[in-house]
Scaffold this motif. Structure first.
Motif, PDB file in Angstrom:
ATOM      1  N   THR A   1      18.542 108.357  40.920  1.00 46.91           N
ATOM      2  CA  THR A   1      19.948 108.444  41.352  1.00 46.91           C
ATOM      3  C   THR A   1      20.919 108.541  40.171  1.00 46.91           C
TER       4      THR A   1
ATOM      5  N   ASP B   1      17.780  92.500  37.897  1.00 48.92           N
ATOM      6  CA  ASP B   1      17.808  93.204  36.614  1.00 48.92           C
ATOM      7  C   ASP B   1      18.274  92.269  35.508  1.00 48.92           C
TER       8      ASP B   1
ATOM      9  N   GLN C   1      25.218 105.508  37.570  1.00 49.27           N
ATOM     10  CA  GLN C   1      24.689 106.191  38.748  1.00 49.27           C
ATOM     11  C   GLN C   1      25.544 107.423  39.042  1.00 49.27           C
TER      12      GLN C   1
ATOM     13  N   LYS D   1      13.799  92.817  44.040  1.00 47.98           N
ATOM     14  CA  LYS D   1      13.198  93.896  43.265  1.00 47.98           C
ATOM     15  C   LYS D   1      12.979  93.438  41.833  1.00 47.98           C
TER      16      LYS D   1
ATOM     17  N   ARG E   1      24.031  95.932  40.509  1.00 46.67           N
ATOM     18  CA  ARG E   1      25.266  95.468  39.891  1.00 46.67           C
ATOM     19  C   ARG E   1      26.410  95.242  40.883  1.00 46.67           C
TER      20      ARG E   1
ATOM     21  N   ARG F   1      27.073 101.600  46.102  1.00 51.10           N
ATOM     22  CA  ARG F   1      28.337 101.103  45.568  1.00 51.10           C
ATOM     23  C   ARG F   1      29.376 100.999  46.689  1.00 51.10           C
TER      24      ARG F   1
HETATM   25  O1  C5P Z   1      22.897  98.121  39.444  1.00 46.01           O
HETATM   26  P1  C5P Z   1      22.427  99.250  40.291  1.00 46.01           P
HETATM   27  O2  C5P Z   1      22.876  99.156  41.734  1.00 46.01           O
HETATM   28  O3  C5P Z   1      22.713 100.609  39.695  1.00 46.01           O
HETATM   29  O4  C5P Z   1      20.848  99.044  40.327  1.00 46.01           O
HETATM   30  C1  C5P Z   1      20.000  99.955  40.927  1.00 46.01           C
HETATM   31  C2  C5P Z   1      18.607  99.478  40.748  1.00 46.01           C
HETATM   32  O5  C5P Z   1      17.730 100.387  41.426  1.00 46.01           O
HETATM   33  C3  C5P Z   1      18.128  99.434  39.289  1.00 46.01           C
HETATM   34  O6  C5P Z   1      17.234  98.354  39.177  1.00 46.01           O
HETATM   35  C4  C5P Z   1      17.399 100.740  39.095  1.00 46.01           C
HETATM   36  O7  C5P Z   1      16.338 100.623  38.179  1.00 46.01           O
HETATM   37  C5  C5P Z   1      16.828 100.972  40.499  1.00 46.01           C
HETATM   38  N1  C5P Z   1      16.554 102.370  40.864  1.00 46.01           N
HETATM   39  C6  C5P Z   1      17.492 103.381  40.806  1.00 46.01           C
HETATM   40  N2  C5P Z   1      17.150 104.664  41.111  1.00 46.01           N
HETATM   41  C7  C5P Z   1      15.903 104.958  41.521  1.00 46.01           C
HETATM   42  C8  C5P Z   1      14.940 103.929  41.617  1.00 46.01           C
HETATM   43  C9  C5P Z   1      15.313 102.629  41.287  1.00 46.01           C
HETATM   44  O8  C5P Z   1      18.642 103.117  40.476  1.00 46.01           O
HETATM   45  N3  C5P Z   1      15.596 106.189  41.863  1.00 46.01           N
END
Ligand code: C5P
Length: 237
Positions: free
Chosen positions: A125, A12, A196, A34, A217, A187
């Motif tokens: 999420t 990201d 989230q 990703k 993250r 997390r």
């Molecule tokens: O930083 P973090 O762990 O929140 O990143 C989650 C990643 O997964 C982000 O790139 C977000 O766009 C992606 N994602 C998500 N929920 C979904 C599909 C993809 O958080 N349902």
């Protein structure tokens, strides 16, 4: 499959050099990356090819959500790019999902390309029960909604869904173990949830039956990302 093969690291970032620096830094420790909206909008398909040229698999997380014809054509383009996995919003509907699947199968056979995994997004999420009700007028429970969308995806011939760790066991029970689940919102227990809302620890998510976990993250946002990944891996071992 080992825990390592189940980890997808989210790139990201807003530019190619930063993304490739991460890929090079993690070397053999991460196999799947990703590429989401931010990086793809900045760099286009060349960043996917650059990551693949380093021997890595790409999950193209563009969450297609449009009319069936547009989704199907975009799916064909993603397959031609040779990605390992890509996704469509289940709420685009059964026809969009079915037509995307058909395009991908047809192209892969015709051009002798590996068929990418086609995954549906259920409920993000970052959303919770209250938002579904107040913003979208969905009266039944979030779990029921996720189950419904996952069922539509399976009936349309998709390979699996993106879903929060909290819904993994319910979906596996309902749709069987072979229907893949990709779980973001991961997390470790000592980390903040950020934006989230339905999070789980890496260990809990894999225990519940997630086939892949997306780390964002919790790794790349840390002062020492390599150490953060090592800690997660040792928790999973
Ligand atoms: O930083 P973090 O762990 O929140 O990143 C989650 C990643 O997964 C982000 O790139 C977000 O766009 C992606 N994602 C998500 N929920 C979904 C599909 C993809 O958080 N349902």
């Amino acid at each position: 499959m080992s825990a390592k093969q189940k980890i997808i690291l989210a790139l990201d970032v807003d530019n190619g050099p930063a993304a490739l620096e991460t890929v090079d830094r993690f070397g053999g420790r991460v196999n799947i990356y990703k590429v989401g909206l931010e990086l793809f909008t900045a760099e286009g398909p060349s960043i996917v090819r650059d990551i693949q040229a380093r021997g890595k698999k790409v999950f193209l997380d563009l969450k297609f959500h449009d009319i069936p014809n547009t989704v199907a054509k975009a799916a064909r383009t993603a397959a031609r790019l040779g990605v390992f996995m890509f996704n469509i919003h289940a709420s685009a509907g059964s026809e969009a999902m079915r037509r995307a699947r058909d395009e991908v199968v047809e192209l892969s056979l015709k051009e002798n390309l590996p068929r990418p995994l086609l995954i549906a997004v259920t409920v993000l999420t970052s959303q919770n029960q209250d938002e579904l009700k107040t913003e979208f007028g969905i009266q039944h429970s979030l779990r029921t909604h996720v189950k419904h969308l996952a069922g539509l995806a399976k009936n349309a011939g998709l390979d699996g869904v993106v879903a929060s760790g909290q819904e993994v066991s319910m979906i596996k029970e309902h749709l069987g173990g072979k229907f893949l689940i990709v779980t973001p919102g991961i997390r470790p227990s000592s980390y903040p949830p950020d934006d989230q809302k339905r999070t789980m620890t890496p260990r809990e998510a894999l225990r519940a039956g997630a086939d892949f976990i997306v780390l964002g993250r919790a790794v790349t946002g840390q002062k020492d990302p390599e150490k953060a990944l090592e800690q997660i891996e040792s928790e999973l071992a």
